[in-house]
Design an enzyme around this catalytic site. Structure first.
Site, PDB file in Angstrom:
ATOM      1  N   LEU A 153       0.754  -1.140  -0.045  1.00 19.46           N
ATOM      2  CA  LEU A 153      -0.219  -0.035  -0.028  1.00 19.46           C
ATOM      3  C   LEU A 153       0.666   1.271   0.152  1.00 19.46           C
ATOM      4  CD1 LEU A 153      -2.991  -1.053   2.720  1.00 19.46           C
ATOM      5  CD2 LEU A 153      -3.041  -0.857   0.045  1.00 19.46           C
TER       6      LEU A 153
ATOM      7  N   SER B 132       4.131   1.764   1.529  1.00 20.92           N
ATOM      8  CA  SER B 132       4.919   2.104   2.710  1.00 20.92           C
ATOM      9  C   SER B 132       6.104   2.919   2.511  1.00 20.92           C
ATOM     10  CB  SER B 132       4.969   0.832   3.640  1.00 20.92           C
ATOM     11  OG  SER B 132       5.751   0.139   2.921  1.00 20.92           O
ATOM     12  N   SER B 133       6.993   2.585   1.446  1.00 18.06           N
ATOM     13  CA  SER B 133       8.165   3.167   1.027  1.00 18.06           C
ATOM     14  C   SER B 133       7.876   4.868   0.745  1.00 18.06           C
ATOM     15  CB  SER B 133       8.961   2.663  -0.117  1.00 18.06           C
ATOM     16  OG  SER B 133       9.011   1.417   0.089  1.00 18.06           O
TER      17      SER B 133
ATOM     18  N   ALA C 227       5.318   6.718   1.657  1.00 19.09           N
ATOM     19  CA  ALA C 227       4.705   7.178   2.893  1.00 19.09           C
ATOM     20  C   ALA C 227       5.820   7.434   3.566  1.00 19.09           C
ATOM     21  CB  ALA C 227       3.586   6.437   3.393  1.00 19.09           C
TER      22      ALA C 227
ATOM     23  N   ASP D 190       2.739   7.770  -5.788  1.00 21.86           N
ATOM     24  CA  ASP D 190       2.478   7.296  -4.456  1.00 21.86           C
ATOM     25  C   ASP D 190       2.901   8.397  -3.317  1.00 21.86           C
ATOM     26  OD1 ASP D 190       4.923   6.821  -5.572  1.00 21.86           O
ATOM     27  OD2 ASP D 190       5.026   4.545  -4.844  1.00 21.86           O
TER      28      ASP D 190
END
Ligand code: MEV
Length: 311
Positions: free
Chosen positions: A96, A98-99, A101, A142
């Site tokens: 989802l 994470s990198s 975010a 993202d």
């Protein structure tokens, strides 16, 4: 070089994960996508320290955080050492985002710690640089979702970032994890290779993806979820032609459709991770049961979530 006194300032920032609604892969090549931020957040806490110290959830060093720190120091001529702690409120293997975010939360926290004002676009440019340095490839969608939050129309490298957040409520989505992790960089390279071998075909598919995204965004804004579902189905078919789906993802997509979803597709790079289905709410239980029976893990996801924020 700036060196800050060891103030007892501790900054905590969080940023959301994301789900790619439409336009996966084609968005790497100058095409648009639609992305929504989700309620799975990543946190970064920073404070000045006598040496650099990193505390990561799994005890491993995160190349995103270390690269971000290097880039931030070079950009703003800062040599102060920092203590960094990061954690997530979800399992990273769900794919989802994470990198991205953690990169956004960490850079925003550093900016706060050193009292540096960054516009959203400046924050985007810095964090996108980090992603390109670590991963070598990526559209940056993202990173944009982690910063702006909500639901965005996004074109490669942030050429266009248009929020539709105010028109959209929490989307009626079911999200299922397929049980294995996809490797984004490898899958992006796989599509690049296919493009080298079959340039005309792949460019045609990219053009189709652009058309899908541009048409479907009107249905998204109008909350015409049945029509949006048809475009998700088309998009999944297109991603199958890029050979990035897996038998398990296809099985889950099929199971969701059979159980009454308006449409379903893999979300993101493929090769594993998650699929999404847009649904009539009254069929939610049936669709979730069908997905579980097909081996999926249901993630309870809220979309259109707030972007990066100081906690
Ligand atoms: C990965 O989650 C989505 C891709 O389109 C890559 C990217 O846009 O950075 C495959």
């Amino acid at each position: 070089m700036k060196t800050l006194k060891h103030e007892n300032k501790k900054i905590t920032v969080s940023a959301p994960g994301k789900l790619l609604l439409l336009g996966d892969h084609a968005v790497v090549y100058g095409n648009p996508c639609l992305v929504t931020a989700v309620n799975y957040r990543v946190f970064a806490e920073v404070s000045s320290f006598k040496r650099d110290e990193f505390i990561f959830p799994d005890g491993n060093k995160s190349s995103f955080v270390e690269t971000a720190l290097k880039l931030f120091r070079n950009t703003f001529q800062i040599e102060q050492k920092v203590r960094v702690k990061t954690w997530a409120d979800y399992k990273e293997s769900y794919g989802l985002g994470s990198s991205s975010a953690v990169t956004v939360a960490f850079v925003k926290a550093l900016a706060e710690l050193f009292s540096i004002t960054l516009s959203k676009k400046e924050l985007f440019n810095l964090c996108y640089d980090v992603v390109l340095k670590v991963q070598g490839v990526g559209s940056g969608f993202d990173i944009a979702a982690a910063i702006w939050g909500g639901t965005l129309y996004f074109v490669t490298g942030g050429k266009k970032i248009k929020p539709y957040t105010e028109f959209i409520d929490n989307l009626p989505l079911v999200v299922a994890y397929s049980g294995s992790k996809g490797n984004t960089a490898e899958l992006v390279k796989k599509v690049a290779q296919l493009r080298e071998e079959k340039k005309d075909l792949v460019n045609e598919l990219f053009a189709e993806s652009e058309w899908i995204v541009n048409t479907a965004r009107d249905f998204l804004i109008a909350k015409s979820y049945q029509s949006l579902g048809l475009y998700m189905n088309n998009n999944h078919h297109l991603l199958q032609q890029f050979a990035v789906s897996t038998p398990k993802l296809d099985e889950l997509v099929e199971a969701a459709r059979k159980a009454g979803a308006y449409g379903a597709k893999l979300s993101g790079a493929g090769g594993g991770d998650c699929m999404i289905a847009i649904i009539p709410e009254e069929k939610r239980n049936d669709i979730e049961t069908a997905l579980k029976n097909a081996g999926g893990t249901i993630l309870s996801v809220v979309t259109n979530e707030e972007g990066v924020r100081i906690e």
